[in-house]
Design an enzyme around this catalytic site. Sequence first.
Site, PDB file in Angstrom:
ATOM      1  N   GLY A 255      -2.512 -80.849 -45.164  1.00  0.00           N
ATOM      2  CA  GLY A 255      -2.134 -80.206 -43.722  1.00  0.00           C
ATOM      3  C   GLY A 255      -3.063 -79.085 -43.643  1.00  0.00           C
ATOM      4  O   GLY A 255      -2.531 -78.081 -43.186  1.00  0.00           O
ATOM      5  N   ALA A 256      -4.231 -79.130 -44.285  1.00  0.00           N
ATOM      6  CA  ALA A 256      -5.136 -78.108 -43.865  1.00  0.00           C
ATOM      7  C   ALA A 256      -5.619 -77.763 -42.509  1.00  0.00           C
ATOM      8  O   ALA A 256      -6.003 -76.431 -42.387  1.00  0.00           O
ATOM      9  CB  ALA A 256      -6.512 -78.586 -44.561  1.00  0.00           C
TER      10      ALA A 256
ATOM     11  N   HIS B 224      14.109 -66.676 -48.853  1.00  0.00           N
ATOM     12  CA  HIS B 224      13.590 -65.456 -49.151  1.00  0.00           C
ATOM     13  C   HIS B 224      14.590 -64.310 -49.485  1.00  0.00           C
ATOM     14  O   HIS B 224      14.544 -63.665 -50.399  1.00  0.00           O
ATOM     15  CB  HIS B 224      12.829 -64.944 -47.956  1.00  0.00           C
TER      16      HIS B 224
ATOM     17  N   ILE C 255      -2.294 -89.687 -44.880  1.00  0.00           N
ATOM     18  CA  ILE C 255      -1.418 -89.664 -45.901  1.00  0.00           C
ATOM     19  C   ILE C 255      -0.544 -90.701 -45.926  1.00  0.00           C
ATOM     20  O   ILE C 255       0.043 -91.057 -47.150  1.00  0.00           O
ATOM     21  CB  ILE C 255      -0.699 -88.405 -46.012  1.00  0.00           C
TER      22      ILE C 255
ATOM     23  N   GLU D 289      12.796 -60.130 -37.035  1.00  0.00           N
ATOM     24  CA  GLU D 289      11.594 -60.448 -36.516  1.00  0.00           C
ATOM     25  C   GLU D 289      11.743 -60.446 -34.895  1.00  0.00           C
ATOM     26  O   GLU D 289      12.653 -60.582 -34.519  1.00  0.00           O
ATOM     27  CB  GLU D 289      11.411 -61.900 -36.805  1.00  0.00           C
TER      28      GLU D 289
ATOM     29  N   ARG E 173      -4.145 -72.337 -41.455  1.00  0.00           N
ATOM     30  CA  ARG E 173      -4.802 -71.472 -40.558  1.00  0.00           C
ATOM     31  C   ARG E 173      -4.557 -69.983 -40.757  1.00  0.00           C
ATOM     32  O   ARG E 173      -5.497 -69.069 -40.723  1.00  0.00           O
ATOM     33  CB  ARG E 173      -4.600 -71.704 -39.123  1.00  0.00           C
TER      34      ARG E 173
ATOM     35  N   LEU F 107       0.235 -73.316 -41.323  1.00  0.00           N
ATOM     36  CA  LEU F 107       0.308 -72.233 -42.402  1.00  0.00           C
ATOM     37  C   LEU F 107      -1.105 -71.928 -42.965  1.00  0.00           C
ATOM     38  O   LEU F 107      -1.521 -71.120 -43.326  1.00  0.00           O
ATOM     39  CB  LEU F 107       0.824 -73.035 -43.634  1.00  0.00           C
TER      40      LEU F 107
ATOM     41  N   ARG G 206      -5.815 -85.151 -41.022  1.00  0.00           N
ATOM     42  CA  ARG G 206      -6.051 -86.748 -40.575  1.00  0.00           C
ATOM     43  C   ARG G 206      -7.095 -86.722 -39.285  1.00  0.00           C
ATOM     44  O   ARG G 206      -7.687 -87.870 -38.978  1.00  0.00           O
ATOM     45  CB  ARG G 206      -4.654 -87.022 -39.776  1.00  0.00           C
TER      46      ARG G 206
END
Length: 494
Positions: free
Chosen positions: A12-13, A241, A89, A217, A19, A17, A46
Site C-alpha cells: 500500500g506504498a 487510540h 496482491i 478534529e 504518503r 498513510l 499495483r
Amino acid sequence: MNAEPCTYVIFGATGNLSRIKLMPALYHLDVAKQLPEGTRIVAIGRRPWDQQKWLAEVRDMIQAKVKDDFDETAFQNFSQRLCYHRTDIQQPEDYKALAELLNGKQQFPRNIAFYLSISPADFGTVLEQLSHSELFDEEFGWRRVIIEKPFGYDLDSAQALQKRISHYLSEEQIYRIDHYLGKGMVQNVLVFRFANVMLEPLWNRNYIDHVQITHSEEIGIDSRGDYYNGAGALRDMLQSHLLQLLTLVAMEPPVSMEAEALRDEKVKVLKSIRPIPKEAVHAHAHRGQYAAGTIKGEKVKGYLQEEDIPAGSVTETYASMKLYIDNWRWRGVPFYMRTGKRMAKAQSTISICFRHPPLQFFRDTNVNCMNPNWVLLGIQPEECIKMEMTVKEPGLEMSTRSTTLDASFRNHDEKAIDAYEDLLLDVLKGDRSLFLRFDEVEHAWRIVDPILQTWAVERDFIATYPAGSWGPEDSRLFDKDNQTWRSSLTPECK
Ligand code: BG6
C-alpha cells in the site's frame, strides 16, 4: 536494543498513510542517521510505475511534508534505499516474483519487516501468500509484520482475523500498530506518573473526581468516506487510540518497562472496565453526526454531503462514552471520553479533575472561584503538562483565582518527532512495548461491542451538530451537575 539493518516492505506504498506518514518518517529517520546502514525500503504498489516515477513520487511526498527544509543531498542519499516493485496482491505469481527479488542478488538485508498499509479485508490474502512464498521463514533473518488498525470490525471479526493471522505468524512476529503510542506526550504520561512521586499517592479514587479524554478534529472525513462510513468514530478513534490513553492513565506501575510487563498492566485495566449492559448503552454512550457549518471562518459541508456517503447514513462522526474501572484504585471514578470530526478545535487532551478540599474554609469571603485542581496533559497540538491550583489574588480582599503550574517538557528549539518515526524504529529493534498485544485489542472490542450492537440496529435517527461546534448535547453522560466537558488548557472559572 540495537536497530538491525532490514528490508522494509511496504504494502500500500502509494496510499495515503504511506504518503503522509510512512515515507516522511523513514526519510526523517535516515536524515537523523537512525536507519541502520544497508536498510532498504521496497514499495509494493499495483500501479505500473518504474523506479524513476517512484522516486519522483517520494520526492513529492517528502517535499509536501518538510516544505522549505527540503535538502537535495539528503533526498539523494535516501533514494538509494528505495525500490518500487509492482505487485497485484491478489495474484499468487506476483509473490513469487517478490520472493525472488528479496532473496536475489540485489543487496536486500535478510531481516524483513512487512508493513501492511492496506484494507483489512486483504490482510488474510497477503499473509497467506507471503507464507506460501516462504517469506516468513526466519532461517536467515527475522521476519516481522506490522498491521495497521482497524484490527477487526468488532469482537468476532477481530478473533477471526487473529485466528487466521496466527496460522502464519507467531505473536512475536506481529506488530499491531496504534500510532498514538508513538506520540511523545503519550509516552510522557508514563514518565510523568512513574518517575515522579508527587502525584502518584493522589492518583486514585480518594482524590480524583473524574477523568476526561478528548480528541477533537477540525478536519472532516476528506476522501475516506468509503472506509469511514463503515467504521464511525467509535471504532475509528475510541476503541483504539482513546482506550489506549485511558490504560496509560489508569494502569498500575508495571514490574518493568519491558514489553510484556507493560502490556500485562494495560490489559488488567481493560479487563477491570465494567461491562456496559445493552439496556444501559444510552446512559453510557452518545453519538452524533456533523451537519454543515463553519470551520475557521469557512463554510463546510455536512457529513451526508461528503463524497461516498450514502443518503440517510447514521454513521457517527462524534462519539462519547462513560466508563468505570472496577478496581481498588478507580472504583466509582467516571472516565469520560469523546472524539469527533469537524469540531470547534483540533486537540487531544487528558484532563484529570481532583476533588474539592474536604472543608470550604473561604465560604464567607469574596472567594468566588473555588475551582477544583486539575492536571492537564496536552497531547496535541500543544504538548504540555499543567496543574491548576487556586491562589489568593494580590490585594486586601480575600479573593482567589486559578493559576497554572506549567511543566511542559519541550523547549522551543526541540522539534517534535512524528509518532511513526519512533514506532518504525522500534520494529527494527524488536521492541514491542508500544505495539498492541492481541488480548489488548480483544478486551477493547469487548468494551465497545454492546454500544456498536445497539447503534447498529438503531438506524432511524442520529443527533447532528453543526460543523465547528463542540458536538451534540450529551451532558446526560455526566454523573454530577458540576461535571462538564473541559475544552481548554487554560483555567476555566465557573
Ligand atoms: C486515525 C484515524 O487512526 O487517527 C483518523 O483513522 C484520525 O480518522 C487519526 O484522524 C488521528 O490521528 P492524529 O495523529 O492526527 O491525531
